[in-house]
Design a protein around this motif. Structure first.
Motif, PDB file in Angstrom:
ATOM      1  N   ALA A 167     100.878 -34.685-114.531  1.00 47.96           N
ATOM      2  CA  ALA A 167     101.061 -35.970-114.025  1.00 47.96           C
ATOM      3  C   ALA A 167     101.593 -35.988-112.569  1.00 47.96           C
ATOM      4  CB  ALA A 167     102.119 -36.562-114.948  1.00 47.96           C
ATOM      5  N   THR A 168     102.342 -34.860-112.165  1.00 49.42           N
ATOM      6  CA  THR A 168     102.735 -35.012-110.970  1.00 49.42           C
ATOM      7  C   THR A 168     101.921 -34.233-109.815  1.00 49.42           C
ATOM      8  OG1 THR A 168     104.006 -32.852-111.268  1.00 49.42           O
ATOM      9  CG2 THR A 168     105.127 -34.858-111.872  1.00 49.42           C
ATOM     10  N   ASN A 169     100.776 -33.789-110.112  1.00 45.88           N
ATOM     11  CA  ASN A 169      99.722 -33.132-109.262  1.00 45.88           C
ATOM     12  C   ASN A 169      98.486 -33.831-108.983  1.00 45.88           C
ATOM     13  OD1 ASN A 169     101.375 -30.489-108.465  1.00 45.88           O
ATOM     14  ND2 ASN A 169     101.321 -30.286-110.619  1.00 45.88           N
ATOM     15  N   VAL A 170      98.574 -35.237-109.408  1.00 47.71           N
ATOM     16  CA  VAL A 170      97.093 -36.016-109.358  1.00 47.71           C
ATOM     17  C   VAL A 170      97.779 -37.072-108.746  1.00 47.71           C
ATOM     18  CG1 VAL A 170      95.922 -34.767-110.967  1.00 47.71           C
ATOM     19  CG2 VAL A 170      97.282 -36.966-111.711  1.00 47.71           C
ATOM     20  N   THR A 171      96.602 -37.940-108.266  1.00 48.62           N
ATOM     21  CA  THR A 171      97.026 -39.561-107.694  1.00 48.62           C
ATOM     22  C   THR A 171      97.565 -40.432-108.911  1.00 48.62           C
ATOM     23  OG1 THR A 171      94.837 -40.106-108.328  1.00 48.62           O
ATOM     24  CG2 THR A 171      95.239 -39.106-106.054  1.00 48.62           C
ATOM     25  N   GLN A 172      98.037 -41.317-108.362  1.00 47.78           N
ATOM     26  CA  GLN A 172      98.703 -42.356-109.385  1.00 47.78           C
ATOM     27  C   GLN A 172      97.396 -43.016-110.046  1.00 47.78           C
ATOM     28  OE1 GLN A 172     101.692 -42.745-110.281  1.00 47.78           O
ATOM     29  NE2 GLN A 172     100.723 -44.076-112.056  1.00 47.78           N
ATOM     30  N   GLY A 173      96.233 -43.033-109.330  1.00 48.97           N
ATOM     31  CA  GLY A 173      94.983 -43.701-109.909  1.00 48.97           C
ATOM     32  C   GLY A 173      94.695 -42.747-111.117  1.00 48.97           C
ATOM     33  N   ARG A 174      94.645 -41.504-110.823  1.00 46.76           N
ATOM     34  CA  ARG A 174      94.155 -40.476-112.058  1.00 46.76           C
ATOM     35  C   ARG A 174      95.260 -40.902-113.199  1.00 46.76           C
ATOM     36  NH1 ARG A 174      89.226 -39.459-112.472  1.00 46.76           N
ATOM     37  NH2 ARG A 174      89.270 -41.734-111.449  1.00 46.76           N
ATOM     38  N   GLU A 413      99.246 -24.061 -98.659  1.00 46.52           N
ATOM     39  CA  GLU A 413     100.408 -24.234 -97.518  1.00 46.52           C
ATOM     40  C   GLU A 413      99.586 -23.540 -96.524  1.00 46.52           C
ATOM     41  OE1 GLU A 413     102.360 -24.457-101.420  1.00 46.52           O
ATOM     42  OE2 GLU A 413     100.568 -23.371-100.569  1.00 46.52           O
ATOM     43  N   ALA A 414      98.696 -22.619 -96.537  1.00 45.36           N
ATOM     44  CA  ALA A 414      98.000 -21.895 -95.284  1.00 45.36           C
ATOM     45  C   ALA A 414      97.042 -22.824 -94.722  1.00 45.36           C
ATOM     46  CB  ALA A 414      97.408 -20.512 -95.797  1.00 45.36           C
ATOM     47  N   ILE A 415      96.147 -23.521 -95.311  1.00 45.29           N
ATOM     48  CA  ILE A 415      95.308 -24.398 -95.018  1.00 45.29           C
ATOM     49  C   ILE A 415      95.914 -25.586 -94.011  1.00 45.29           C
ATOM     50  CG2 ILE A 415      93.699 -26.423 -95.507  1.00 45.29           C
ATOM     51  CD1 ILE A 415      92.778 -24.700 -97.766  1.00 45.29           C
ATOM     52  N   ILE A 416      96.963 -26.314 -94.532  1.00 44.18           N
ATOM     53  CA  ILE A 416      97.906 -27.094 -93.875  1.00 44.18           C
ATOM     54  C   ILE A 416      98.468 -26.489 -92.572  1.00 44.18           C
ATOM     55  CG2 ILE A 416      99.958 -28.718 -93.979  1.00 44.18           C
ATOM     56  CD1 ILE A 416      97.482 -29.471 -95.701  1.00 44.18           C
ATOM     57  N   GLY A 417      98.930 -25.374 -92.874  1.00 46.21           N
ATOM     58  CA  GLY A 417      99.422 -24.635 -91.466  1.00 46.21           C
ATOM     59  C   GLY A 417      98.501 -24.532 -90.437  1.00 46.21           C
ATOM     60  N   PRO A 427      98.955 -33.046 -89.780  1.00 48.68           N
ATOM     61  CA  PRO A 427      97.928 -31.970 -90.035  1.00 48.68           C
ATOM     62  C   PRO A 427      96.627 -32.593 -90.792  1.00 48.68           C
ATOM     63  CG  PRO A 427      99.962 -31.774 -91.485  1.00 48.68           C
ATOM     64  CD  PRO A 427     100.148 -32.980 -90.279  1.00 48.68           C
ATOM     65  N   LEU A 428      96.684 -33.644 -91.679  1.00 52.58           N
ATOM     66  CA  LEU A 428      95.620 -33.972 -92.479  1.00 52.58           C
ATOM     67  C   LEU A 428      94.607 -34.731 -91.409  1.00 52.58           C
ATOM     68  CD1 LEU A 428      96.914 -35.002 -95.814  1.00 52.58           C
ATOM     69  CD2 LEU A 428      95.520 -32.743 -95.264  1.00 52.58           C
ATOM     70  N   LYS A 429      95.081 -35.257 -90.180  1.00 57.34           N
ATOM     71  CA  LYS A 429      94.113 -36.121 -89.579  1.00 57.34           C
ATOM     72  C   LYS A 429      93.031 -35.410 -89.134  1.00 57.34           C
ATOM     73  CE  LYS A 429      94.681 -39.383 -85.798  1.00 57.34           C
ATOM     74  NZ  LYS A 429      93.552 -39.050 -85.294  1.00 57.34           N
ATOM     75  N   ALA A 535      92.931 -26.329-104.545  1.00 65.65           N
ATOM     76  CA  ALA A 535      91.819 -26.844-103.896  1.00 65.65           C
ATOM     77  C   ALA A 535      92.028 -28.477-104.466  1.00 65.65           C
ATOM     78  CB  ALA A 535      90.479 -26.820-104.502  1.00 65.65           C
ATOM     79  N   VAL A 536      92.719 -28.830-105.639  1.00 63.51           N
ATOM     80  CA  VAL A 536      93.113 -30.236-106.164  1.00 63.51           C
ATOM     81  C   VAL A 536      94.193 -30.490-105.055  1.00 63.51           C
ATOM     82  CG1 VAL A 536      93.903 -31.434-107.959  1.00 63.51           C
ATOM     83  CG2 VAL A 536      92.090 -29.629-108.553  1.00 63.51           C
ATOM     84  N   ASP A 537      95.136 -29.828-104.753  1.00 63.22           N
ATOM     85  CA  ASP A 537      96.249 -30.356-103.799  1.00 63.22           C
ATOM     86  C   ASP A 537      95.886 -30.597-102.619  1.00 63.22           C
ATOM     87  OD1 ASP A 537      97.877 -29.548-105.937  1.00 63.22           O
ATOM     88  OD2 ASP A 537      98.723 -27.623-105.251  1.00 63.22           O
ATOM     89  N   VAL A 538      94.925 -30.021-102.103  1.00 64.48           N
ATOM     90  CA  VAL A 538      94.211 -30.523-100.801  1.00 64.48           C
ATOM     91  C   VAL A 538      93.657 -31.933-101.098  1.00 64.48           C
ATOM     92  CG1 VAL A 538      92.606 -30.053 -98.843  1.00 64.48           C
ATOM     93  CG2 VAL A 538      94.095 -28.103 -99.954  1.00 64.48           C
TER      94      VAL A 538
END
Length: 637
Positions: A167-174, A413-417, A427-429, A535-538
């Protein structure tokens, strides 16, 4: 053996070099056994064979000329649905068993009982604890770890409320969609048990109700995957980019070669640590280059990501590593280990060592790990490999030269870094901007194993190259990641060779900003099969940033050479996550038009995701691109 026949078995030149050697030496391989199984059972291929009681097996005639119901009265739709969700339960049990093992280790470590398993990543521990609602104020690392370990273990049993890791690793919509459909899992073990109960003789016979239960169990699988990733990072460190090599050329003739094989880093990570202390012991036994650790399958991915241990091979070609004549020991934990490895000991000196109580193999030697004395166990296992080194037959040594550079270690974390190097404030921009402007058309996650019924690696490589030239950003996990690594697609040079102009520009800009002096690799290696959750987290982070649900994003998934029950459970939670999900091997569901229609069409209206079944990799790439374009259009892009 002619080249055309070899290419129908594997696209990997190293494997192609080993198959004739096996023939010459009279060694049976996975492809020999596949040939002996032909023709396969048509009823089984279609999923219309039921053996859930002892009045059968019952088979439904797909041509409508024979039996249309089993002895109990179950029809094809019910039988196919029952078989399908039992496979989902099997996959969930495998992934969640992995996670439960690590949860016990973290809990015992926090209690001071496991000296060899300290918390390696405190930041990840704190992040996971905060997500689970743990108050960190004034607590020590051990106290927080104890609480996270306790919460993790509670996620398996019957419990009130939703599973926290789901429940805590997906969007609220999911979450809202899952609640509406009644598919939010509670305890992981409870979801598995429910599947086994409802598919027992005389229980659930409504194919739609059965499939909804399968979705619920698959979401429990997602929870298990994510937990396995989180706990591995806490205990062994969160991966960061590392340069290594892949394919059988990483084996060394003048070293003690020990392969780490399976799926769980609980032992393999300790072996990596201990091996550094035992190099002189190996040299004293005559191995002038000391100990050379290599990986096979997802355990290989774990130690590649965290320690740069090179990958020798993956999945269906694991026997080939033994045929080189220089592999002194294969140390296995669990999952995807071919029992045939034990038979190879009759022809080669390689010692097959099992280490887990739930994965013993006739003919192998069992050296069970005691986590209370993990480093001592690791030393004993390494010494077994050193002892085997002196028993090699020099006439059987033949190491393929093939090996490719691989850049791995792309955790979330590495991808966001890396993206922070472009925009430290947001960083997501850069990722979102380039999706919007079309430099990146969409994102595809590659997952799954190889399948001996498909030329090894061909589908993976073909679909990946087709998507990359059309500016699709590619992430990969599991043996799929291994396939793409062995073919040199996880390098900066591959980006220059295969990426479309837009994707190439983005990967180059991010790579140079991150200090790589060149582009990021064409395909980002995200880890083992449980690490699909990365990948889901991203994707969730991007969806939340845009204020949309996952089923609106131009994100797809592909398992071009799917094999195991784990692929079915992962594919199902991928669809439940809202992703168009490609499978390149026809699953055993074609005996029910209803089940096929639900999985490939009707489920889209319920969950947003759906299955794309396409065995031709070129057509599969086209269909994935069409799905991406449809999502882009829906976002007004």
């Amino acid at each position: 053996m002619d080249k055309e026949k070899l290419s129908r078995m594997s696209a990997d030149p190293a494997v192609q070099a080993m198959i004739p050697k096996a023939k010459e030496e009279g060694v049976e391989t996975i492809w020999d056994r596949l040939e002996k199984q032909q023709p396969t059972c048509g009823f089984g291929d279609l999923g219309v064979c039921c053996r859930n009681c002892m009045q059968g097996p019952c088979r439904i005639d797909p041509f409508k000329q024979g039996a249309q119901r089993g002895v109990c009265g179950a029809d094809a739709d019910t039988i196919v649905a029952r078989n399908l969700i039992r496979a989902i339960a099997g996959g969930t049990a495998a992934h969640s068993g992995h996670a439960k093992h690590l949860a016990h280790i973290l809990y015992k470590s926090a209690k001071g009982e496991l000296k060899d398993y300290p918390v390696k990543d405190v930041d990840k521990l704190n992040a996971v604890a905060s997500r689970l609602g743990v108050d960190l104020e004034g607590k020590s690392v051990q106290e927080i770890a104890l609480e996270v370990g306790r919460l993790a273990l509670e996620e398996f049993s019957e419990k009130d409320g939703p599973n926290l890791w789901a429940a805590t690793n997906v969007t609220q919509g999911r979450v809202d969609t899952y609640l509406k459909l009644g598919v939010v899992p509670g305890g992981i073990d409870s979801a598995i048990s429910d599947i086994m109960h409802r598919t027992h003789y005389g229980c659930d016979a409504d194919p739609i109700n059965l499939m909804l239960a399968g979705v619920k169990c698959a979401l429990a699988d997602f929870a298990g995957c994510h937990m396995g990733t989180d706990l591995s990072d806490i205990l062994f460190g969160t991966p960061q980019p590392v340069v290594s090599e892949a394919n059988m050329g990483v084996l060394k003739e003048k070293a003690v070669n020990i392969a780490l094989h399976g799926h769980n880093p609980a032992l393999s990570d300790i072996i990596v640590q201990v091996s550094r202390e035992m190099q002189e012991e190996a040299k004293a036994a005559g191995a002038e280059k000391g100990i050379n650790l290599v990986g096979i399958c997802c355990t290989g991915n774990e130690v590649l990501m965290r320690h740069g241990v090179p990958s020798a091979t993956h999945s269906i070609s694991q026997e080939m590593a033994v045929l080189t004549g220089v592999l002194d020991a294969i140390v296995v934990d669990y999952q995807c280990i071919l029992p045939s490895l034990a038979n190879l000991q009759e022809c080669y000196h390689t010692r097959l060592i099992t280490t887990m109580p739930n994965t013993k193999i006739s003919g192998a030697e069992h050296m069970e790990i005691s986590e209370e004395n993990a480093k001592d166990c690791a030393k004993d296992i390494i010494r077994a490999g050193i002892e085997a080194y002196g028993k090699r037959n020099p006439n059987k040594i033949s190491i393929p030269e093939e090996k490719s550079e691989v850049v791995a270690g792309f955790s979330t974390e590495a991808i966001i870094g890396a993206l922070k190097a472009v925009d430290s404030e947001d960083p997501l921009k850069p990722l979102i901007d380039n999706i919007v402007n079309g430099n990146i058309q969409g994102v595809c996650l590659f997952a799954g194993c190889n399948n001996a019924r498909v030329p090894q690696d061909f589908n993976f490589v073909t679909v990946a190259k087709e998507l990359a030239k059309n500016n699709v950003l590619i992430l990969a996990t599991g043996c799929g990641a291994g396939s793409l690594a062995r073919h040199g697609l996880m390098t900066s040079q591959a980006t220059l060779d295969y990426a479309g102009d837009g994707l190439k520009a983005v990967l180059t800009a991010v790579g140079e900003a991150a200090g790589l002096k060149g582009p990021l690799p064409l395909i980002l290696h995200m880890g083992s099969c449980v690490d699909n959750s990365r990948a889901v987290d991203v994707a969730v982070a991007v969806a939340n940033k845009l204020g949309v649900d996952l089923d609106k994003l131009p994100v797809v998934a592909s398992a071009p050479e799917a094999t195991a029950e784990k692929a079915i459970s992962i594919g199902t939670w991928s669809v439940a996550g809202g992703l168009p999900t490609h499978v390149g091997v026809i699953p055993p569901v074609m005996g029910s038009a209803l089940v096929v229609d639900v999985l490939t069409d009707k489920i889209k209206g319920l969950l947003g995701g759906y299955f794309i079944v396409e065995t031709d990799p070129y057509k599969a790439a086209e269909k994935l691109l069409e799905a991406i374009k449809e999502r882009r259009k829906g976002l007004g892009l």
